[in-house]
Design a protein around this motif. Structure first.
Motif, PDB file in Angstrom:
ATOM      1  N   ALA A  88     -14.135 -11.087 -11.102  1.00 38.82           N
ATOM      2  CA  ALA A  88     -13.535 -11.404 -12.237  1.00 38.82           C
ATOM      3  C   ALA A  88     -13.070 -12.607 -12.678  1.00 38.82           C
ATOM      4  N   ARG A  89     -13.228 -13.482 -11.617  1.00 34.59           N
ATOM      5  CA  ARG A  89     -12.712 -14.761 -11.794  1.00 34.59           C
ATOM      6  C   ARG A  89     -11.147 -15.013 -11.988  1.00 34.59           C
ATOM      7  N   GLY A  90     -10.276 -14.104 -11.437  1.00 29.32           N
ATOM      8  CA  GLY A  90      -9.184 -14.065 -11.407  1.00 29.32           C
ATOM      9  C   GLY A  90      -8.478 -14.717 -10.305  1.00 29.32           C
ATOM     10  N   ASP A  91      -7.333 -14.729 -10.079  1.00 28.58           N
ATOM     11  CA  ASP A  91      -6.363 -15.248  -9.084  1.00 28.58           C
ATOM     12  C   ASP A  91      -6.276 -14.559  -7.821  1.00 28.58           C
ATOM     13  N   VAL A  92      -7.334 -14.944  -6.888  1.00 26.05           N
ATOM     14  CA  VAL A  92      -7.432 -14.156  -5.657  1.00 26.05           C
ATOM     15  C   VAL A  92      -6.153 -14.372  -4.889  1.00 26.05           C
ATOM     16  N   ALA A  93      -5.414 -15.451  -4.784  1.00 30.09           N
ATOM     17  CA  ALA A  93      -4.148 -15.565  -3.888  1.00 30.09           C
ATOM     18  C   ALA A  93      -3.011 -14.645  -4.738  1.00 30.09           C
ATOM     19  N   LEU A  94      -2.939 -14.435  -5.847  1.00 37.16           N
ATOM     20  CA  LEU A  94      -2.146 -13.773  -6.700  1.00 37.16           C
ATOM     21  C   LEU A  94      -2.563 -12.114  -6.327  1.00 37.16           C
ATOM     22  N   SER A  95      -3.680 -11.778  -6.135  1.00 30.92           N
ATOM     23  CA  SER A  95      -4.132 -10.468  -5.933  1.00 30.92           C
ATOM     24  C   SER A  95      -3.986 -10.019  -4.540  1.00 30.92           C
ATOM     25  N   VAL A  96      -3.859 -10.942  -3.481  1.00 26.84           N
ATOM     26  CA  VAL A  96      -3.721 -10.510  -2.284  1.00 26.84           C
ATOM     27  C   VAL A  96      -2.284 -10.519  -2.045  1.00 26.84           C
ATOM     28  N   THR A  97      -1.460 -11.510  -2.498  1.00 33.16           N
ATOM     29  CA  THR A  97      -0.056 -11.326  -2.435  1.00 33.16           C
ATOM     30  C   THR A  97       0.723  -9.949  -3.212  1.00 33.16           C
ATOM     31  N   LEU A  98      -0.028  -9.615  -4.325  1.00 33.34           N
ATOM     32  CA  LEU A  98       0.583  -8.393  -4.892  1.00 33.34           C
ATOM     33  C   LEU A  98       0.116  -7.150  -4.018  1.00 33.34           C
ATOM     34  N   THR A  99      -1.115  -7.265  -3.523  1.00 32.98           N
ATOM     35  CA  THR A  99      -1.327  -5.947  -2.859  1.00 32.98           C
ATOM     36  C   THR A  99      -0.554  -6.044  -1.401  1.00 32.98           C
ATOM     37  N   ALA A 100      -0.294  -7.072  -0.790  1.00 32.91           N
ATOM     38  CA  ALA A 100       0.450  -7.293   0.473  1.00 32.91           C
ATOM     39  C   ALA A 100       1.975  -6.643   0.156  1.00 32.91           C
ATOM     40  N   LEU A 101       2.743  -7.370  -1.040  1.00 30.53           N
ATOM     41  CA  LEU A 101       3.948  -7.002  -1.251  1.00 30.53           C
ATOM     42  C   LEU A 101       4.098  -5.516  -1.634  1.00 30.53           C
ATOM     43  N   SER A 102       3.117  -5.097  -2.574  1.00 31.28           N
ATOM     44  CA  SER A 102       3.213  -3.705  -3.188  1.00 31.28           C
ATOM     45  C   SER A 102       3.008  -2.536  -1.809  1.00 31.28           C
ATOM     46  N   SER A 103       2.301  -2.963  -0.716  1.00 33.79           N
ATOM     47  CA  SER A 103       2.156  -2.146   0.474  1.00 33.79           C
ATOM     48  C   SER A 103       3.540  -2.046   1.115  1.00 33.79           C
ATOM     49  N   ILE A 104       4.169  -3.164   1.222  1.00 34.15           N
ATOM     50  CA  ILE A 104       5.498  -3.035   2.023  1.00 34.15           C
ATOM     51  C   ILE A 104       6.563  -2.375   1.167  1.00 34.15           C
ATOM     52  N   ILE A 105       6.562  -2.836  -0.273  1.00 32.48           N
ATOM     53  CA  ILE A 105       7.607  -2.250  -1.192  1.00 32.48           C
ATOM     54  C   ILE A 105       7.552  -0.675  -1.326  1.00 32.48           C
ATOM     55  N   THR A 106       6.095  -0.186  -1.305  1.00 27.67           N
ATOM     56  CA  THR A 106       6.094   1.118  -1.507  1.00 27.67           C
ATOM     57  C   THR A 106       6.353   2.166  -0.307  1.00 27.67           C
ATOM     58  N   LEU A 107       6.422   1.475   0.944  1.00 22.62           N
ATOM     59  CA  LEU A 107       7.140   2.078   1.980  1.00 22.62           C
ATOM     60  C   LEU A 107       8.446   2.754   1.703  1.00 22.62           C
ATOM     61  N   PHE A 108       9.003   2.190   0.827  1.00 24.46           N
ATOM     62  CA  PHE A 108      10.497   2.689   0.370  1.00 24.46           C
ATOM     63  C   PHE A 108      10.698   3.500  -0.999  1.00 24.46           C
ATOM     64  N   THR A 109       9.379   3.176  -1.816  1.00 23.26           N
ATOM     65  CA  THR A 109       9.459   3.635  -3.392  1.00 23.26           C
ATOM     66  C   THR A 109       8.779   4.939  -3.238  1.00 23.26           C
ATOM     67  N   ILE A 110       7.656   5.154  -2.393  1.00 28.02           N
ATOM     68  CA  ILE A 110       7.200   6.553  -2.418  1.00 28.02           C
ATOM     69  C   ILE A 110       8.027   7.673  -2.225  1.00 28.02           C
ATOM     70  N   PRO A 111       8.762   7.675  -1.324  1.00 27.17           N
ATOM     71  CA  PRO A 111       9.730   8.848  -1.127  1.00 27.17           C
ATOM     72  C   PRO A 111      10.519   9.282  -2.255  1.00 27.17           C
ATOM     73  N   PRO A 112      11.465   8.231  -2.920  1.00 28.44           N
ATOM     74  CA  PRO A 112      12.155   8.596  -4.147  1.00 28.44           C
ATOM     75  C   PRO A 112      11.166   8.966  -5.155  1.00 28.44           C
ATOM     76  N   VAL A 113      10.039   8.474  -5.436  1.00 23.96           N
ATOM     77  CA  VAL A 113       9.217   8.816  -6.725  1.00 23.96           C
ATOM     78  C   VAL A 113       8.652  10.127  -6.227  1.00 23.96           C
ATOM     79  N   MET A 114       8.304  10.482  -5.083  1.00 24.87           N
ATOM     80  CA  MET A 114       7.708  11.828  -4.840  1.00 24.87           C
ATOM     81  C   MET A 114       8.838  12.937  -4.868  1.00 24.87           C
ATOM     82  N   ALA A 115       9.949  12.508  -4.439  1.00 19.05           N
ATOM     83  CA  ALA A 115      11.190  13.288  -4.629  1.00 19.05           C
ATOM     84  C   ALA A 115      11.408  14.103  -6.198  1.00 19.05           C
ATOM     85  N   PHE A 116      11.521  12.815  -6.691  1.00 18.82           N
ATOM     86  CA  PHE A 116      11.500  13.214  -8.171  1.00 18.82           C
ATOM     87  C   PHE A 116      10.642  14.002  -8.786  1.00 18.82           C
ATOM     88  N   ALA A 117       9.308  13.921  -8.558  1.00 15.88           N
ATOM     89  CA  ALA A 117       8.130  14.671  -8.999  1.00 15.88           C
ATOM     90  C   ALA A 117       8.322  16.298  -8.509  1.00 15.88           C
TER      91      ALA A 117
END
Length: 281
Positions: A88-117
């Motif tokens: 898409a001629r996007g920002d690949v560095a931003l894409s890799v960083t977002l994917t990596a950070l979301s993979s780390i952050i969701t280690l801790f956000t998935i449990p409360p979100v799924m508990a709420f659901a």
């Protein structure tokens, strides 16, 4: 056949390959423009689960599919988003960083979100849902964080070899995910066909709502076009393999039907994002 034994190696390969792509220079470049990082993470961690909750509630999905829709929404971005961002001629560095950070952050956000659901489901239905939070966190650390860290370490120690391995894994990762989806479809053909209309509509609505809101948010922050395209793709492309692993794992939900929304989403996601790429061109 228990699909978890197919999901596990696919997920490990995807996360190892993402770890290889991590580059300190890319992180530093993105850190100079934190607005794009903030908008991308807000889209993935807030807009997407909110859209899933709204769509799942309004469409009155059965409890198991409502939980499955919430699960795919609160998983991190998929590693294939980096390839789509490049196309898409996007920002690949931003894409890799977002994917990596979301993979780390969701280690801790998935449990409360799924508990709420789960609490919402139990409050409005007679369905009881057991969510072993500790096992969920442990499984995510083993399947996401550790292989990603191993890939990053491999790149640091053997950079040239890591580049060659990454080139191979990039070619096999997407076909492996499609093979997983095909095998899962064969195992749950009756259930998928019976619910394809409602789940297809729900996943498409969730995707269009969240990516549209993400695009508006990116525009309101006056981000450049390459960053906006990347954020749309990052919000729209989730790690379906992880959602399937959490849903079907004997340690967590042990429910193959809960993984069906992730399979449908994987198909809808690719159709919508390929159409988005064509529209950009």
């Amino acid at each position: 056949m228990n699909t978890i034994w197919i999901v596990l190696p696919v997920l490990l390969v995807l996360m190892f390959q993402l770890g290889i792509e991590l580059d300190g220079a890319a992180f530093r470049r993105v850190a100079k423009h934190p607005k794009a990082l903030f908008v991308g993470l807000a889209g993935q961690l807030l807009l997407l689960p909110a859209a899933a909750f709204a769509v799942g509630t309004l469409s009155r999905l059965p409890p198991v599919y409502f939980m499955g829709l919430m699960l795919i929404a609160c998983c991190p971005g998929g590693s294939s988003s980096n390839v789509f961002s490049m196309l898409a001629r996007g920002d690949v560095a931003l894409s890799v960083t977002l994917t990596a950070l979301s993979s780390i952050i969701t280690l801790f956000t998935i449990p409360p979100v799924m508990a709420f659901a789960a609490r919402i489901v139990e409050r409005h239905t007679e369905t009881s849902i057991d969510l072993p939070v500790a096992k969920l966190i442990l499984q995510n650390i083993v399947l996401l964080f550790l292989p990603m860290a191993a890939g990053a370490l491999f790149r640091r120690l053997r950079n040239e070899a890591a580049e060659r391995v990454s080139a191979v894994l990039k070619r096999v990762a997407f076909p492996a995910l499609m093979l997983l989806a095909a095998l899962f479809f064969l195992q749950y053909t009756r259930e998928i066909i019976a619910n394809i209309a409602s789940l297809g509509a729900a996943t498409a609505a969730m995707l269009l709502l969240s990516t549209g809101a993400g695009a508006l948010l990116a525009r309101s922050f006056r981000l450049g076009s390459s960053a906006r395209r990347t954020i749309v793709i990052e919000i729209g492309m989730q790690n379906a393999a992880q959602a399937i692993a959490v849903a079907s794992s004997p340690l967590v939900f042990n429910n193959g039907e809960m993984a069906i929304p992730a399979i449908v989403y994987a198909l809808v996601m690719n159709v919508v994002l390929l159409a988005y790429l064509k529209m950009l061109r």
